[in-house]
Every structure is written in structure tokens, then in C-alpha cells.
Motif scaffolding. Structure first.
Motif, PDB file in Angstrom:
ATOM      1  N   TRP A  15       0.837  -1.206   0.000  1.00 44.65           N
ATOM      2  CA  TRP A  15       0.000   0.000   0.000  1.00 44.65           C
ATOM      3  C   TRP A  15       0.871   1.256   0.000  1.00 44.65           C
ATOM      4  CZ3 TRP A  15      -4.960   0.114   3.523  1.00 44.65           C
ATOM      5  CH2 TRP A  15      -5.826  -0.909   3.114  1.00 44.65           C
ATOM      6  N   VAL A  16       0.372   2.254  -0.704  1.00 47.17           N
ATOM      7  CA  VAL A  16       1.043   3.560  -0.707  1.00 47.17           C
ATOM      8  C   VAL A  16       0.021   4.614  -0.284  1.00 47.17           C
ATOM      9  CG1 VAL A  16       2.078   5.335  -2.179  1.00 47.17           C
ATOM     10  CG2 VAL A  16       2.702   2.935  -2.515  1.00 47.17           C
ATOM     11  N   PHE A  17       0.334   5.355   0.757  1.00 50.51           N
ATOM     12  CA  PHE A  17      -0.532   6.484   1.131  1.00 50.51           C
ATOM     13  C   PHE A  17      -0.276   7.596   0.120  1.00 50.51           C
ATOM     14  CE2 PHE A  17      -0.664  10.673   3.309  1.00 50.51           C
ATOM     15  CZ  PHE A  17      -2.045  10.766   3.405  1.00 50.51           C
ATOM     16  N   CYS A  18      -1.337   7.974  -0.628  1.00 51.62           N
ATOM     17  CA  CYS A  18      -1.196   8.975  -1.693  1.00 51.62           C
ATOM     18  C   CYS A  18      -1.663  10.333  -1.165  1.00 51.62           C
ATOM     19  CB  CYS A  18      -2.000   8.554  -2.908  1.00 51.62           C
ATOM     20  SG  CYS A  18      -1.438   6.970  -3.568  1.00 51.62           S
ATOM     21  N   GLU A  19      -0.700  11.192  -0.943  1.00 47.92           N
ATOM     22  CA  GLU A  19      -1.011  12.488  -0.330  1.00 47.92           C
ATOM     23  C   GLU A  19      -1.482  13.483  -1.388  1.00 47.92           C
ATOM     24  OE1 GLU A  19       2.248  13.860   2.110  1.00 47.92           O
ATOM     25  OE2 GLU A  19       1.577  15.937   1.883  1.00 47.92           O
ATOM     26  N   GLN A  20      -2.552  14.190  -1.065  1.00 44.20           N
ATOM     27  CA  GLN A  20      -3.002  15.268  -1.957  1.00 44.20           C
ATOM     28  C   GLN A  20      -3.233  16.526  -1.112  1.00 44.20           C
ATOM     29  OE1 GLN A  20      -6.296  16.717  -1.876  1.00 44.20           O
ATOM     30  NE2 GLN A  20      -6.890  15.430  -0.140  1.00 44.20           N
ATOM     31  N   ASP A  29       4.011  10.806  -4.372  1.00 40.23           N
ATOM     32  CA  ASP A  29       3.064   9.709  -4.607  1.00 40.23           C
ATOM     33  C   ASP A  29       3.530   8.871  -5.802  1.00 40.23           C
ATOM     34  OD1 ASP A  29       1.508  10.895  -2.649  1.00 40.23           O
ATOM     35  OD2 ASP A  29       0.259  11.981  -4.087  1.00 40.23           O
ATOM     36  N   PHE A  30       3.931   9.569  -6.873  1.00 35.55           N
ATOM     37  CA  PHE A  30       4.332   8.864  -8.087  1.00 35.55           C
ATOM     38  C   PHE A  30       5.647   8.100  -7.869  1.00 35.55           C
ATOM     39  CE2 PHE A  30       2.291  12.923  -9.790  1.00 35.55           C
ATOM     40  CZ  PHE A  30       1.014  12.385  -9.659  1.00 35.55           C
ATOM     41  N   GLU A  31       6.547   8.716  -7.099  1.00 36.21           N
ATOM     42  CA  GLU A  31       7.825   8.037  -6.812  1.00 36.21           C
ATOM     43  C   GLU A  31       7.570   6.764  -6.007  1.00 36.21           C
ATOM     44  OE1 GLU A  31       9.979  12.398  -6.516  1.00 36.21           O
ATOM     45  OE2 GLU A  31       9.940  11.112  -4.753  1.00 36.21           O
ATOM     46  N   LEU A  32       6.703   6.865  -4.994  1.00 37.37           N
ATOM     47  CA  LEU A  32       6.418   5.705  -4.139  1.00 37.37           C
ATOM     48  C   LEU A  32       5.684   4.613  -4.916  1.00 37.37           C
ATOM     49  CD1 LEU A  32       5.273   7.342  -0.781  1.00 37.37           C
ATOM     50  CD2 LEU A  32       7.392   6.132  -1.222  1.00 37.37           C
ATOM     51  N   LYS A  61      -7.183   7.752 -11.682  1.00 35.91           N
ATOM     52  CA  LYS A  61      -6.558   7.297 -12.927  1.00 35.91           C
ATOM     53  C   LYS A  61      -5.105   7.755 -13.017  1.00 35.91           C
ATOM     54  CE  LYS A  61      -9.946   4.967 -14.599  1.00 35.91           C
ATOM     55  NZ  LYS A  61      -9.838   3.516 -14.570  1.00 35.91           N
ATOM     56  N   GLU A  62      -4.841   8.937 -12.455  1.00 37.73           N
ATOM     57  CA  GLU A  62      -3.460   9.442 -12.466  1.00 37.73           C
ATOM     58  C   GLU A  62      -2.563   8.502 -11.645  1.00 37.73           C
ATOM     59  OE1 GLU A  62      -3.306  13.511 -11.334  1.00 37.73           O
ATOM     60  OE2 GLU A  62      -1.208  13.747 -11.946  1.00 37.73           O
ATOM     61  N   LEU A  63      -3.083   8.054 -10.506  1.00 34.63           N
ATOM     62  CA  LEU A  63      -2.305   7.140  -9.654  1.00 34.63           C
ATOM     63  C   LEU A  63      -2.112   5.802 -10.368  1.00 34.63           C
ATOM     64  CD1 LEU A  63      -4.033   7.959  -6.245  1.00 34.63           C
ATOM     65  CD2 LEU A  63      -1.744   8.655  -6.975  1.00 34.63           C
ATOM     66  N   GLY A  64      -3.130   5.395 -11.116  1.00 37.32           N
ATOM     67  CA  GLY A  64      -3.029   4.145 -11.875  1.00 37.32           C
ATOM     68  C   GLY A  64      -1.915   4.232 -12.915  1.00 37.32           C
TER      69      GLY A  64
END
Ligand code: FAD
Length: 365
Positions: A15-20, A29-32, A61-64
């Protein structure tokens, strides 16, 4: 719901916590996710993004596109602005229910606040400020050497002996410590922004990414703080993380601080829209603000060009700039350690060398 962090075999997925913030995702987020993709591949697991906020579904979708197979969305007006209590509660609820094997967060101000809170509540370990992640496969490889099959159950191999290796600087940056969390799950880690390489955006992966809405359970008693208003600092901060060119100054400008800084700025301009960086000595002396600092306790840069003016090259500085593509060092001492990592080194007085560089660059343009 039964949750026991010591029951390591019941945990799976990365899991990656995606910070916004204000509906904008962070570069971290993208690096992780890019790094998480590799870990998930090695573990045969899914890579899952965990996204909290209000009206944030449009970010899935961006995270995907950066590798998430699935994004768990916790959408609630009380998650619009970050608060420690609300975010900790929601993340811990989701983790206790779904049991991920690994939970990664960016070592941003929010991640540094949130990570330890969640780790304590989840009864697991956290390695803060990591610079490298890897899966410990040694035992697995040993087993495979002996075995005639890839079926881990058949060979009696417990995949839980495979651990996440989390590496971070220790003892003031003089050595790198690799830490594992073998007895508890999830393995938690905050990772410094800028140290992991982000992959290119992949449209096919973005389309394939699945969104899952997670029901947020928050009560008034869970929320101990209320954000009344947010005051943004009006001063413009330097964007070292995204900079293509960084010209950094060190204590070597002490002879004439103002001139040293203005020469660095001029050189940064002449090189094409460069950004001003600095060593911690410069920040501690109050010559520039903290957002300029490069290094272990500052920012990690991956610029195309990094120019170090009057910087000795202490390990704590080097750890934040050694991944730059071309490093140009100017130092009056030929034994300065910065020359060990420099692509090009000039031994000389920066107050004499830099004006010559600016002049030649202007002529060349
Ligand atoms: C826990 C910890 C964390 C730290 N984090 C960081 C960090 O994030 N970033 C960081 O930078 N440091 C960090 N430090 C501090 C680090 O150890 C060094 O003290 C610092 O980087 C030194 O800065 P400097 O190179 O500018 O100064 P100095 O080490 O004093 O070097 C100055 C250099 O300038 C050269 N020089 C002098 N005059 C001239 C001239 N006229 N022309 C050309 N060269 C000249 C000298 O030869 C010398 O090499 C940290 C330290 C600790 C203990």
C-alpha cells in the motif's frame, strides 16, 4: 474485526498512502508508486493506493498511470484538510480491516506526522526517512537453489521470511542502516521525497486501475482538532525538487555573502532558469532561508546540472545531490571531498571563477 499485527501470514499487498493537497497529488506519490510497483512484482502482490480527501475520485486514474492496480478512496468532507486525528483513524481502520503487508508514506510534513501515529496505533514498526527500499530475498534464493519446484508451499518455504529492507542514513549520515521489521505487519516506512525514481506515466495502466470506495467511519469524538483557517505563506519558496539546474552556495561565500549569492543567481540564470540551493552551513548562518537547503536534512535533488560553489562536500550534503546528472564543483581547496562526486571540478576562488563562467555562457548564447 480481528487484527493482530504479529500474525504476519495474514497480511498481503503493498500500500502507498497517496497524499493530496487542495486536490493536487504530490510528486512523492508517483515516486512511491513506481517503487511500490517493483516491490509488488517481486512479492506477487497487488499495489494499492490509499487516497483520502474530499471529491478526490478524479485523481485515481493518475495514480493508476504510475502503477497502482487499485486505489482505495476515502472521500469525506472531514478529510478535505489534513488533520492528524481524522487521517490516522481512517487509515488505521482500513489497514486493520484489509491488512496490507507494506505501507509506504512520503516523508513530507504530513507523512512524518502521520506515519508514527499510525505505526503506534497499529502496533508495528516504522522506519523513518528511508532513502532505499528492497525486498529481502536471500532466504528465498537459498531455498530455490535446493528445490526442484517454484511451489513455495511444496518446499515448505514460508514467504513471510521475506522482509522489506528499509535503508536510511544513521549516526548523522556517516553510515547507512538497513532495517527490517520481521515480527510485525504492516512494514511501515516514510521515504524522502526525490530519492526514488518515478516511472513514466502509462496510459494503459491508468485505464486498468480500479477504484474502490471505502466507507469512512468518523465520529465527533474521533476529531480532537478543527482547522479554522489556513494561512498560506506569501513568500515564494524555491522548487528544488523539480529543478533542472541547481546552483548551490556553501560557506565558501563568507568573504562577501551578498556578492556570492548574487553570482550564484546570475550563473543559475545564465544556465537557463536555474534555482538557488545551499548547504546547511549557509542556512544555519541565516544567509538563506531553509527551503534552499540541499542534503540529508534538506531536499534531495535530481537535477540535470548541479553546481556547488564553495561547498566542501560533507556526506550529509552529498547524500542530497549525488544523483544529479552533471555535478560541477568549484572549490579553492583541491582536497575538498566534493571533487570525489563531481563530474567537472575547478580548483579556484569562486569569486574569480564564476564571473568568467557567466561571461562565457553569455557569449555562447
Ligand atoms: C545530522 C546532520 C545533518 C546534516 N544535514 C545537512 C544537510 O542537509 N545539508 C548540508 O549541506 N549539510 C548538512 N549537515 C552539515 C554538514 O555536515 C556540513 O557541516 C555542511 O554541509 C558544511 O557546509 P559547507 O560545505 O558549506 O561548509 P564548509 O564545510 O565549511 O566548506 C566550505 C568550503 O568552501 C571552500 N571555500 C572557501 N572559500 C572559498 C572560495 N572563495 N572559493 C571557493 N571555495 C571556497 C572551502 O575550501 C570549503 O571546502 C548536517 C550535519 C549533521 C550532523
Amino acid at each position: 474485526m480481528s487484527y493482530n499485527s504479529a500474525d504476519v501470514s495474514s497480511f498481503k499487498d503493498i500500500w502507498v498512502f497517496c497524499e493530496q493537497r487542495d486536490g493536487m497529488l504530490m510528486e512523492t506519490d508517483f515516486e512511491l508508486l513506481s517503487e511500490g510497483r517493483k516491490l509488488a512484482h517481486e512479492r506477487g502482490a497487488q499495489l494499492v493506493g490509499l487516497l483520502l480527501g474530499e471529491n478526490v475520485k478524479g485523481l485515481v486514474k493518475e495514480l493508476g498511470g504510475y502503477g497502482a492496480d487499485r486505489v482505495i478512496v476515502c472521500d469525506d468532507p472531514r478529510l478535505k484538510i489534513y488533520t492528524t486525528d481524522a487521517y490516522t483513524k481512517v487509515i488505521c481502520d482500513a489497514v486493520m480491516e484489509r491488512k496490507p503487508e507494506v505501507l509506504l508514506l512520503g516523508a513530507s510534513n504530513i507523512g512524518r506526522d502521520l506515519g508514527p501515529r499510525c505505526a503506534a496505533r497499529l502496533h508495528t514498526g516504522l522506519t523513518a526517512d528511508c532513502t532505499h527500499l528492497d525486498i529481502e530475498m536471500t532466504k528465498y534464493v537459498e531455498f530455490l537453489k535446493e528445490a526442484s519446484t517454484l511451489d513455495t508451499e511444496a518446499i515448505g518455504f514460508d514467504m513471510q521470511d521475506v522482509n522489506l529492507k528499509m535503508t536510511r542514513p544513521a549516526f548523522g549520515g556517516h553510515l547507512m542502516a538497513t532495517i527490517i521489521c520481521p515480527r510485525f505487519r504492516p512494514c511501515m516506512s516514510t521515504v524522502r521525497p526525490g530519492v526514488l525514481k518515478k516511472d513514466d506515466f502509462d496510459r494503459a495502466k491508468s485505464e486498468a486501475c480500479v477504484m474502490e470506495i471505502y466507507p469512512v467511519k468518523l465520529t465527533e469524538s474521533d476529531l480532537k482538532t478543527k482547522v479554522l483557517r489556513t494561512v498560506k505563506e506569501t513568500r515564494e519558496l524555491v522548487d528544488l525538487l523539480g529543478a533542472e539546474v541547481v546552483v548551490a552556495v556553501g560557506r565558501g561565500i563568507s568573504k562577501d555573502i551578498e556578492k556570492g549569492i548574487s553570482l550564484a543567481k546570475e550563473l543559475a540564470d545564465a544556465l537557463g532558469g536555474g534555482v538557488l540551493g545551499a548547504s546547511r552551513a549557509v542556512i544555519d548562518s541565516g544567509w538563506l532561508s531553509a527551503d534552499h537547503q540541499v542534503g540529508q536534512t534538506g531536499k534531495t535533488v535530481r537535477s540535470r546540472i548541479y553546481v556547488a560553489l564553495g561547498i566542501s562536500g560533507a556526506i550529509q550534503h552529498v547524500s542530497g545531490m549525488q544523483n544529479a546528472e552533471h555535478i560541477i564543483a568549484i572549490n579553492k581547496s583541491e582536497t575538498a571531498p566534493i571533487f570525489d562526486v563531481a563530474t567537472y571540478g575547478i580548483t579556484g576562488d569562486l569569486f574569480k571563477v564564476v564571473p568568467l563562467m557567466i561571461e562565457s555562457l553569455k557569449e555562447a548564447n
